[in-house]
Scaffold this active site. Structure first.
Site, PDB file in Angstrom:
ATOM      1  N   GLU A   1      -8.881  -2.599   2.204  1.00  0.00           N
ATOM      2  CA  GLU A   1      -7.692  -2.663   3.067  1.00  0.00           C
ATOM      3  C   GLU A   1      -7.918  -3.410   4.384  1.00  0.00           C
ATOM      4  O   GLU A   1      -7.587  -2.909   5.464  1.00  0.00           O
ATOM      5  CB  GLU A   1      -7.177  -1.245   3.359  1.00  0.00           C
ATOM      6  CG  GLU A   1      -6.770  -0.502   2.099  1.00  0.00           C
ATOM      7  CD  GLU A   1      -6.252   0.915   2.373  1.00  0.00           C
ATOM      8  OE1 GLU A   1      -6.361   1.391   3.516  1.00  0.00           O
ATOM      9  OE2 GLU A   1      -5.749   1.542   1.438  1.00  0.00           O
TER      10      GLU A   1
ATOM     11  N   GLU B   1      -6.681   2.258  -8.452  1.00  0.00           N
ATOM     12  CA  GLU B   1      -6.252   3.574  -7.957  1.00  0.00           C
ATOM     13  C   GLU B   1      -4.848   3.916  -8.448  1.00  0.00           C
ATOM     14  O   GLU B   1      -4.015   4.426  -7.689  1.00  0.00           O
ATOM     15  CB  GLU B   1      -6.273   3.599  -6.418  1.00  0.00           C
ATOM     16  CG  GLU B   1      -7.587   3.180  -5.808  1.00  0.00           C
ATOM     17  CD  GLU B   1      -7.611   3.285  -4.280  1.00  0.00           C
ATOM     18  OE1 GLU B   1      -6.725   3.937  -3.690  1.00  0.00           O
ATOM     19  OE2 GLU B   1      -8.537   2.709  -3.681  1.00  0.00           O
TER      20      GLU B   1
END
Ligand code: XIL
Length: 365
Positions: free
Chosen positions: A156, A273
């Site tokens: 991220e 995920e």
């Protein structure tokens, strides 16, 4: 491009595939088998505590998942709570479970702006000492060298809302201390510490058919291009795949184009995920389960139509323990559990499980 030695499982191509309406019976073949037959992987994020304490959970994880990742135990606040204190026991427990069950394991995540110990958050912005980054990577990747098949090296790093032209996350402690170069430094360091592990850049919110998601895709592609042009050792992009069924519009075309753009850079792709938040949906659970399954099917059909996508991990496996039920952004205001994973609270396969099996089964071999 260097791929991890265990990224591909052996092909089960010769075995017949038997699916029909009853695909979901608990006796039918698990996801890991369906996936590997089509040269793909299926896996799940796990928590040590539940693996150690919940027999039913252990059974399902052992049976269904071909690869494990720790939901929290391989983050830095757990692995290095104090400057001179490392704690490997929880990661070791997951790794042992994986080895006992003939499963692979991947690491998540070496460099992130969240889940860092307090001492590090305080120290890094003052000292700007690159050793706080490289020393950790050397220690952790080195300790598990040869045992984890891949690492999410950086997680991220993109946040266009922070205002930089590059779209990089300006508020990250790493960016603030070291500038953009922290990303390439981390990859070089991880490669040196375990030359055989596949190295991933992992990112969130890359599939929405909305302007803010398009900005994230553009910034991610630019970052990947920069890394590749500098010969940074990166093997793959991890697409988190946290879908929000009733809140963020999804489009097959947009997702498909993005996957092609990434593949054209020579990178592999893994959905790292996957889950589907159902908050904001109808009261009727049967309807919600059907919606979640249908979105899962669309998403994975697009993903698995691309040779570059090697598989999918769900973020958890049962609604009983899903972070979607806990996280303030995703949970139902009335406290009911989210239904965004392939198994329900009682460990029964749901329509989402059928959708995943069917997507794997449709994959060209
Ligand atoms: C989440 C865990 O699931 C939660 O239990 C924890 O409280 C916060 O982190 N993107 C990621 C994961 O890369 O590490 C996050 O995991 C979910 C979003």
């Amino acid at each position: 491009m260097q791929l991890g030695r265990r990224d591909f499982l052996r092909s089960w191509a010769a075995l017949p595939v038997l699916i029909g309406k009853s695909a979901r019976a608990e006796s039918s073949e698990p996801l890991r088998v369906r996936a590997s037959r089509h040269n793909r992987i299926y896996g799940a994020a796990v928590c040590t505590e539940q693996l150690l304490s919940d027999v039913e959970y252990r059974k399902v994880i052992g049976r269904e998942a071909g690869i494990l990742v720790a939901e929290g135990e391989t983050k830095r606040n757990v692995l290095q709570p104090q400057r001179n204190v490392f704690n490997f026991s929880r990661t070791d427990a997951i790794l042992k479970f994986a080895q006992d069950n003939d499963q692979l394991m991947r690491g998540h995540t070496l460099v992130w702006h969240r889940a860092n110990p307090k001492w590090l958050n305080e120290e890094i912005v003052v000292t700007r000492d690159e050793k706080l980054l490289t020393g950790y990577i050397e220690a952790i990747v080195g300790r598990y060298r040869g045992q984890l098949n891949s690492w999410d090296v950086v997680n991220e790093a993109i946040e266009p809302d922070d205002g930089l032209v590059s779209g990089l996350r300006q508020q990250s402690i790493w960016f603030r201390a070291l500038g953009e170069s922290y990303i390439e430094t981390a990859f070089h360091c991880a490669r040196a510490a375990d030359p055989d592990a596949s190295l991933y850049y992992n990112e969130a919110n890359l599939e929405g058919d909305v302007a803010w998601s398009e900005r994230r895709r553009r910034a991610t592609l630019k970052l990947l291009e920069r890394l590749i042009s500098k010969n940074v050792p990166i093997d793959a992009l991890g697409i988190q795949g946290h879908l929000k069924a009733y809140r963020v519009k999804y489009s097959d075309e947009v997702f498909s184009r993005f996957l092609d753009d990434v593949a054209s850079l020579g990178l592999r792709i893994l959905i790292t995920e996957f889950d589907v938040a159902d908050a904001g949906g109808p009261e009727d659970r049967v309807q919600r389960d059907a919606d979640v399954a249908s979105l899962t099917h669309r998403y994975l059909d697009v993903a698995f139509s691309k040779p570059s996508v090697i598989g999918c991990l769900t973020w958890g496996i049962t609604d009983k323990y899903s972070w979607l039920s806990r996280d303030e952004h995703y949970r139902w205001p009335d406290g009911q559990s989210s239904r965004g994973l392939p198994f329900d609270q009682e460990f029964k396969r749901k329509p989402m499980w059928d959708a995943m099996v069917s997507a794997y089964d449709k994959t060209p071999i």
